[in-house]
Design a protein around this motif. Structure first.
Motif, PDB file in Angstrom:
ATOM      1  N   LEU A 142       0.856  -1.261  -0.016  1.00  0.00           N
ATOM      2  CA  LEU A 142       0.091  -0.032   0.174  1.00  0.00           C
ATOM      3  C   LEU A 142       0.908   1.291  -0.025  1.00  0.00           C
ATOM      4  O   LEU A 142       1.962   1.104   0.601  1.00  0.00           O
ATOM      5  N   LEU A 143       0.556   2.154  -0.894  1.00  0.00           N
ATOM      6  CA  LEU A 143       1.311   3.462  -0.973  1.00  0.00           C
ATOM      7  C   LEU A 143       0.596   4.412  -0.293  1.00  0.00           C
ATOM      8  O   LEU A 143      -0.776   4.822  -0.366  1.00  0.00           O
ATOM      9  N   HIS A 144       1.138   5.240   0.719  1.00  0.00           N
ATOM     10  CA  HIS A 144       0.516   6.169   1.453  1.00  0.00           C
ATOM     11  C   HIS A 144       1.165   7.641   1.331  1.00  0.00           C
ATOM     12  O   HIS A 144       2.316   7.878   0.854  1.00  0.00           O
ATOM     13  N   VAL A 145       0.145   8.747   1.454  1.00  0.00           N
ATOM     14  CA  VAL A 145       0.777  10.159   1.536  1.00  0.00           C
ATOM     15  C   VAL A 145       0.927  10.529   2.857  1.00  0.00           C
ATOM     16  O   VAL A 145      -0.244  10.456   3.585  1.00  0.00           O
ATOM     17  N   LEU A 146       1.892  11.219   3.279  1.00  0.00           N
ATOM     18  CA  LEU A 146       2.161  11.901   4.525  1.00  0.00           C
ATOM     19  C   LEU A 146       1.512  13.088   4.919  1.00  0.00           C
ATOM     20  O   LEU A 146       1.585  14.043   3.925  1.00  0.00           O
ATOM     21  N   ALA A 147       0.583  13.244   5.983  1.00  0.00           N
ATOM     22  CA  ALA A 147       0.211  14.627   6.263  1.00  0.00           C
ATOM     23  C   ALA A 147       1.232  15.412   7.185  1.00  0.00           C
ATOM     24  O   ALA A 147       1.115  16.717   6.949  1.00  0.00           O
ATOM     25  N   SER A 148       1.992  14.914   7.757  1.00  0.00           N
ATOM     26  CA  SER A 148       3.172  15.567   8.351  1.00  0.00           C
ATOM     27  C   SER A 148       4.157  14.390   8.532  1.00  0.00           C
ATOM     28  O   SER A 148       4.281  13.369   8.017  1.00  0.00           O
ATOM     29  N   ASP A 149       5.562  14.784   8.967  1.00  0.00           N
ATOM     30  CA  ASP A 149       6.391  13.755   9.341  1.00  0.00           C
ATOM     31  C   ASP A 149       6.303  12.505   9.763  1.00  0.00           C
ATOM     32  O   ASP A 149       6.815  11.525   9.406  1.00  0.00           O
TER      33      ASP A 149
END
Length: 313
Positions: A186-193
């Motif tokens: 699964l590929l995720h996008v970060l909202a913060s570090d």
């Protein structure tokens, strides 16, 4: 009216919170800045800055005056720059999110050039650029709920999130209903570090799929990077359909299950009220709206979730 030098000295001191820094920016002595601000306070019979040990703090009256001065000085600077460049009816300075710029806006700029060859675009993607605070920008494309104090906004499009991956990853599946997502990265996008956006959880809920472990997988700070990783066959990501339309059309990506999640937030064109009716801004706005309409007309339908879920990328 107070002297212009005194107003400018207060504006810089109030913005920086320091007489020393204001003196450096204005190329005068610290005592000169302090004296001008003090004279302004005496003329107004109102304290504007509270002198603390290490920093200046604005009073209520100071905040009110600072806001008015910043807006006024920005307008003056914008007008002077336009007169100097002699291109104020052609040059349009736009700031937009990086993924939106690279994946949606840039591929369409050729058509803008064909329709309005006289319109010249300066495009930036720095997230810290603020239309409210900068006189350099003419307009901005923003993601949110349409509430930006003191600015006008026009809705462009809503986000619609779908799961996508490279077709080769799915060649061994027997049917769409029996796909085991635990077998994929699964590929995720970060909202913060240290925090991810919750788009995977929202999409799984909309699809009615349980038992998927979303703790692992790859993480990226931009949606654009996650999409490129999906194209390269690294795994499955959740992406706004508007941002992957080209890859879906070309066959580089395929949709995983016929489910989408509508977000509460959207893309907006944001302008200053005093500039909204300028001819080159009107041209750009109408062109954007037409491109959004074309893109929506060409999208294939998918099944919505039962209720809108906030899923920002």
């Amino acid at each position: 009216m107070p002297a212009l030098n005194a107003l400018k000295a207060f504006e810089v001191a109030g913005r920086t919170g320091s007489f020393t820094r204001a003196a450096e920016l204005l190329n005068v002595t610290q005592s000169a800045v302090s004296r001008q601000v003090r004279q302004l306070e005496e003329q107004l019979e109102e304290t504007l800055l509270e002198r603390r040990h290490h920093r200046l703090e604005l009073t209520a009256a100071g905040r009110l005056l600072l806001q008015a001065l910043q807006q006024s000085f920005d307008k003056i600077e914008l007008t002077v720059r336009s007169i100097q460049e002699k291109t104020h009816f052609n040059r349009l300075r736009v700031n937009a999110p990086p993924t939106f710029t690279s994946r949606w806006l840039m591929p369409r700029l050729g058509r803008l050039r064909e329709q309005h060859p006289e319109l010249e675009i300066s495009l930036t993607t720095r997230t810290q650029d603020s239309l409210a605070e900068s006189s350099v920008l003419d307009c901005a494309i923003r993601f949110g709920n349409g509430e930006w104090e003191g600015l006008d906004n026009v809705l462009l499009m809503h986000e619609r999130h779908i799961a996508v991956c490279a077709p080769a990853l799915l060649v061994r599946r027997q049917d769409e209903e029996s796909i085991d997502l635990n077998r994929f990265t699964l590929l995720h996008v970060l909202a913060s570090d240290d925090q991810r956006y919750l788009t995977w959880q929202h999409w799984l809920k909309a699809a009615g799929i349980e038992g998927v472990d979303t703790r692992g997988g790859y993480e990226f700070d931009l949606l654009d990077h996650a999409i490129r990783a999906a194209v390269d066959g690294l795994g499955i990501t959740i992406a706004d359909r508007n941002m992957v339309a080209r890859e879906l059309a070309s066959g580089q990506l395929t949709q995983v299950l016929n489910v989408h999640v509508d977000g509460h937030q959207s893309y907006w064109l944001v302008t200053r009220p005093e500039q909204t009716a300028l001819p080159h801004l009107v041209q750009f706005k109408e062109w954007l709206q037409h491109e959004v309409w074309l893109a929506g007309r060409n999208q294939e339908p998918s099944s919505p979730s039962r209720e809108p879920l906030q899923a920002r990328l």
